[in-house]
Design a protein around this motif. Structure first.
Motif, mmCIF file in Angstrom:
data_model
loop_
_atom_site.group_PDB
_atom_site.id
_atom_site.type_symbol
_atom_site.label_atom_id
_atom_site.label_comp_id
_atom_site.label_asym_id
_atom_site.label_seq_id
_atom_site.Cartn_x
_atom_site.Cartn_y
_atom_site.Cartn_z
ATOM 1 N N PRO A 278 41.643 25.501 48.764
ATOM 2 C CA PRO A 278 41.868 24.131 49.239
ATOM 3 C C PRO A 278 41.506 23.907 50.711
ATOM 4 O O PRO A 278 40.923 22.880 51.060
ATOM 5 C CB PRO A 278 43.369 23.923 48.996
ATOM 6 C CG PRO A 278 43.664 24.811 47.823
ATOM 7 C CD PRO A 278 42.784 26.008 47.973
ATOM 8 N N VAL B 255 36.373 26.070 45.717
ATOM 9 C CA VAL B 255 36.742 26.922 46.859
ATOM 10 C C VAL B 255 38.228 26.724 47.129
ATOM 11 O O VAL B 255 38.849 25.801 46.597
ATOM 12 C CB VAL B 255 35.917 26.589 48.129
ATOM 13 C CG1 VAL B 255 34.460 26.944 47.938
ATOM 14 C CG2 VAL B 255 36.079 25.122 48.538
ATOM 15 N N VAL C 238 38.555 21.142 41.763
ATOM 16 C CA VAL C 238 39.676 21.810 41.092
ATOM 17 C C VAL C 238 40.662 22.352 42.128
ATOM 18 O O VAL C 238 41.565 23.100 41.797
ATOM 19 C CB VAL C 238 39.185 22.958 40.170
ATOM 20 C CG1 VAL C 238 38.272 22.426 39.082
ATOM 21 C CG2 VAL C 238 38.500 24.059 40.958
ATOM 22 N N ALA C 239 40.467 21.983 43.392
ATOM 23 C CA ALA C 239 41.308 22.531 44.461
ATOM 24 C C ALA C 239 42.718 21.944 44.391
ATOM 25 O O ALA C 239 42.894 20.726 44.388
ATOM 26 C CB ALA C 239 40.675 22.219 45.815
ATOM 27 N N ALA C 240 43.706 22.825 44.357
ATOM 28 C CA ALA C 240 45.100 22.379 44.268
ATOM 29 C C ALA C 240 45.438 21.506 45.471
ATOM 30 O O ALA C 240 45.139 21.859 46.620
ATOM 31 C CB ALA C 240 46.023 23.592 44.212
ATOM 32 N N ASN D 46 25.036 25.846 49.739
ATOM 33 C CA ASN D 46 25.691 24.712 49.057
ATOM 34 C C ASN D 46 24.810 23.465 49.037
ATOM 35 O O ASN D 46 24.873 22.669 48.102
ATOM 36 C CB ASN D 46 27.018 24.376 49.749
ATOM 37 C CG ASN D 46 28.038 25.475 49.561
ATOM 38 O OD1 ASN D 46 27.978 26.207 48.580
ATOM 39 N ND2 ASN D 46 28.959 25.605 50.499
ATOM 40 N N LYS E 87 30.052 39.344 44.320
ATOM 41 C CA LYS E 87 30.346 38.353 43.268
ATOM 42 C C LYS E 87 29.062 37.659 42.829
ATOM 43 O O LYS E 87 28.862 37.389 41.643
ATOM 44 C CB LYS E 87 31.332 37.299 43.787
ATOM 45 C CG LYS E 87 32.746 37.821 43.981
ATOM 46 C CD LYS E 87 33.651 36.682 44.430
ATOM 47 C CE LYS E 87 34.865 37.192 45.149
ATOM 48 N NZ LYS E 87 35.594 36.169 45.870
ATOM 49 N N GLU F 63 27.791 31.043 45.957
ATOM 50 C CA GLU F 63 28.823 32.049 46.244
ATOM 51 C C GLU F 63 28.352 32.930 47.407
ATOM 52 O O GLU F 63 27.318 33.579 47.305
ATOM 53 C CB GLU F 63 29.072 32.884 44.974
ATOM 54 C CG GLU F 63 29.962 34.080 45.148
ATOM 55 C CD GLU F 63 31.303 33.772 45.794
ATOM 56 O OE1 GLU F 63 32.032 32.890 45.314
ATOM 57 O OE2 GLU F 63 31.620 34.406 46.816
ATOM 58 N N ASN G 103 37.654 33.444 41.250
ATOM 59 C CA ASN G 103 38.429 33.539 39.999
ATOM 60 C C ASN G 103 38.200 32.322 39.112
ATOM 61 O O ASN G 103 37.828 32.434 37.947
ATOM 62 C CB ASN G 103 39.930 33.613 40.311
ATOM 63 C CG ASN G 103 40.286 34.878 41.042
ATOM 64 O OD1 ASN G 103 39.920 35.959 40.620
ATOM 65 N ND2 ASN G 103 40.976 34.744 42.161
ATOM 66 N N LEU G 104 38.453 31.140 39.677
ATOM 67 C CA LEU G 104 38.418 29.929 38.855
ATOM 68 C C LEU G 104 36.981 29.504 38.535
ATOM 69 O O LEU G 104 36.653 29.207 37.398
ATOM 70 C CB LEU G 104 39.188 28.826 39.597
ATOM 71 C CG LEU G 104 39.740 27.672 38.774
ATOM 72 C CD1 LEU G 104 38.739 26.597 38.511
ATOM 73 C CD2 LEU G 104 40.377 28.126 37.466
HETATM 74 N N1 LIG Z 1 43.015 30.886 40.491
HETATM 75 C C1 LIG Z 1 43.552 30.016 39.638
HETATM 76 O O1 LIG Z 1 44.190 30.383 38.650
HETATM 77 C C2 LIG Z 1 43.373 28.543 39.873
HETATM 78 C C3 LIG Z 1 43.887 27.622 38.929
HETATM 79 C C4 LIG Z 1 43.663 26.261 39.144
HETATM 80 C C5 LIG Z 1 42.988 25.820 40.279
HETATM 81 N N2 LIG Z 1 42.546 26.729 41.194
HETATM 82 C C6 LIG Z 1 41.840 26.233 42.379
HETATM 83 O O2 LIG Z 1 40.548 26.790 42.375
HETATM 84 C C7 LIG Z 1 40.093 26.973 43.713
HETATM 85 C C8 LIG Z 1 39.548 28.390 43.834
HETATM 86 O O3 LIG Z 1 40.596 29.319 43.600
HETATM 87 P P1 LIG Z 1 40.259 30.820 43.224
HETATM 88 O O4 LIG Z 1 41.505 31.476 42.816
HETATM 89 O O5 LIG Z 1 39.082 30.861 42.320
HETATM 90 O O6 LIG Z 1 39.827 31.365 44.675
HETATM 91 P P2 LIG Z 1 38.767 32.510 45.004
HETATM 92 O O7 LIG Z 1 38.822 33.564 43.947
HETATM 93 O O8 LIG Z 1 38.993 32.891 46.429
HETATM 94 O O9 LIG Z 1 37.367 31.758 44.839
HETATM 95 C C9 LIG Z 1 36.788 30.956 45.803
HETATM 96 C C10 LIG Z 1 35.372 31.454 46.016
HETATM 97 O O10 LIG Z 1 34.703 30.572 46.895
HETATM 98 C C11 LIG Z 1 33.929 31.356 47.777
HETATM 99 N N3 LIG Z 1 33.639 30.601 48.994
HETATM 100 C C12 LIG Z 1 34.272 30.655 50.193
HETATM 101 N N4 LIG Z 1 33.692 29.805 51.058
HETATM 102 C C13 LIG Z 1 32.694 29.201 50.392
HETATM 103 C C14 LIG Z 1 31.719 28.232 50.762
HETATM 104 N N5 LIG Z 1 31.708 27.706 51.987
HETATM 105 N N6 LIG Z 1 30.828 27.840 49.841
HETATM 106 C C15 LIG Z 1 30.837 28.359 48.595
HETATM 107 N N7 LIG Z 1 31.737 29.288 48.186
HETATM 108 C C16 LIG Z 1 32.658 29.707 49.069
HETATM 109 C C17 LIG Z 1 34.788 32.565 48.025
HETATM 110 O O11 LIG Z 1 34.022 33.626 48.545
HETATM 111 P P3 LIG Z 1 34.719 34.721 49.504
HETATM 112 O O12 LIG Z 1 35.590 35.523 48.608
HETATM 113 O O13 LIG Z 1 33.580 35.454 50.092
HETATM 114 O O14 LIG Z 1 35.519 33.917 50.516
HETATM 115 C C18 LIG Z 1 35.332 32.847 46.642
HETATM 116 O O15 LIG Z 1 34.476 33.683 45.896
HETATM 117 C C19 LIG Z 1 41.285 26.726 44.624
HETATM 118 O O16 LIG Z 1 41.112 25.520 45.306
HETATM 119 C C20 LIG Z 1 42.479 26.673 43.691
HETATM 120 O O17 LIG Z 1 43.427 25.718 44.122
HETATM 121 C C21 LIG Z 1 42.707 28.083 41.008
#
Ligand SMILES: NC(=O)c1ccc[n+]([C@@H]2O[C@H](COP(=O)([O-])OP(=O)(O)OC[C@H]3O[C@@H](n4cnc5c(N)ncnc54)[C@H](OP(=O)(O)O)[C@@H]3O)[C@@H](O)[C@H]2O)c1
Length: 262
Positions: free
Chosen positions: A70, A68, A92-94, A54, A39, A34, A10-11
């Motif tokens: 947190p 990713v 950007v990890a919370a 990575n 995706k 990714e 998402n982010l």
């Molecule tokens: N969502 C928000 O609104 C928001 C706002 C501010 C900050 N954040 C921060 O942004 C971070 C990501 O949040 P998100 O909502 O975007 O989560 P997300 O949608 O789950 O995105 C994380 C992505 O990372 C992938 N991933 C997992 N393991 C990995 C690895 N070893 N190497 C590379 N990529 C990998 C995941 O793939 P899989 O799906 O296959 O596991 C997923 O596509 C979090 O730490 C969160 O605190 C999010």
């Protein structure tokens, strides 16, 4: 400059779309890592570099956004630690502190809290510099995030509050918009029209708040004609203590940010 994004969820994908849409980066300046094939395929349509490795990404990039979940930050850092010297990591990890990342890598670190609105160049974000990051690094991050909306440098201990207000914030405003939209539908409006009226009203109200010298209380008063319609709605909001409920929601998100911080 080559910018990598570890995690195209998402982010991560909203950051990438914002970088491209704003023109601050060209497709050949972005690499995303990714593991999810679906995706990754979607992201490849943006003509950016896509990998599931990575280490390859860190080798290729000067600036690496870590997007990713947190709990996955630590294993990702372990994987790329030996390649991290001379790199700028922007997490950007919370809840994950700059000290946590600095202790596990040799990278210069900046911690940022963006939100999902980067894809439409309306992001609200803040960032904080780690102990090894330079003024030049701060300029780079401020420029990248600033092109996606508004960004502020803050002390790191305020990033929990930022997480609650603007990181989680879009969900709170979506919730309010849905309530207004649903009420419009219950009053007989077609769903698509009610949706657009509610969303456009939210956008207009934001524009006014951002561009007005007047306090929000004054702006509310200007819509509330005496004996008019708005004031009847405002009475219900006051009676039900909706402002208190919203403040509690933001504070609950901030408490959670504190609980998961390391
Ligand atoms: N969502 C928000 O609104 C928001 C706002 C501010 C900050 N954040 C921060 O942004 C971070 C990501 O949040 P998100 O909502 O975007 O989560 P997300 O949608 O789950 O995105 C994380 C992505 O990372 C992938 N991933 C997992 N393991 C990995 C690895 N070893 N190497 C590379 N990529 C990998 C995941 O793939 P899989 O799906 O296959 O596991 C997923 O596509 C979090 O730490 C969160 O605190 C999010």
């Amino acid at each position: 400059m080559r910018v990598g994004v570890i995690g195209g969820g998402n982010l991560g994908s909203s950051l990438i779309k914002g970088f491209l849409r704003s023109g601050v980066l060209q497709p050949d300046e972005i690499v995303v890592s990714e593991p999810d094939e679906g995706k990754a395929r979607e992201l490849a349509r943006l003509s950016i570099g896509v990998t599931s490795d990575n280490r390859e990404l860190v080798r290729e990039c000067d600036v690496v956004f870590i997007a990713v979940k947190p709990d996955l930050v630590e294993p990702v850092l372990k994987e790329v630690e030996d390649l991290s010297a001379g790199k700028l990591f922007v997490s950007v990890a919370a809840g994950v502190s700059t000290a946590f990342i600095e202790a596990r890598t040799r990278a210069r670190v900046i911690r940022a809290m963006p939100n999902l609105c980067g894809a439409v160049l309306q992001m609200a974000s803040a960032y904080s510099k780690g102990s090894r990051a330079t003024a030049e690094d701060e300029k780079t991050v401020a420029q990248l995030l600033g092109k996606l909306g508004t960004t502020f440098p803050v002390e790191e201990d305020l990033l929990g509050a930022v997480t609650a207000v603007s990181g989680s914030g879009p969900a709170f405003f979506f919730y309010l918009m849905k309530a207004v939209q649903d009420a419009g539908v219950e009053l007989g409006l077609p769903k698509d029209i009610s949706f657009k009226l509610a969303a456009q009203t939210a956008r207009g109200a934001s524009e006014i708040v951002l561009n007005s010298e007047e306090k929000i209380e004054e702006l509310i008063r200007r819509v509330c004609t005496p004996r008019g319609t708005t004031i009847e709605g405002m009475k219900v909001l006051e009676e039900r203590k909706v402002a208190d409920a919203i403040k509690e929601a933001v504070k609950a998100a901030a408490r959670r940010a504190e609980e998961i911080s390391r």
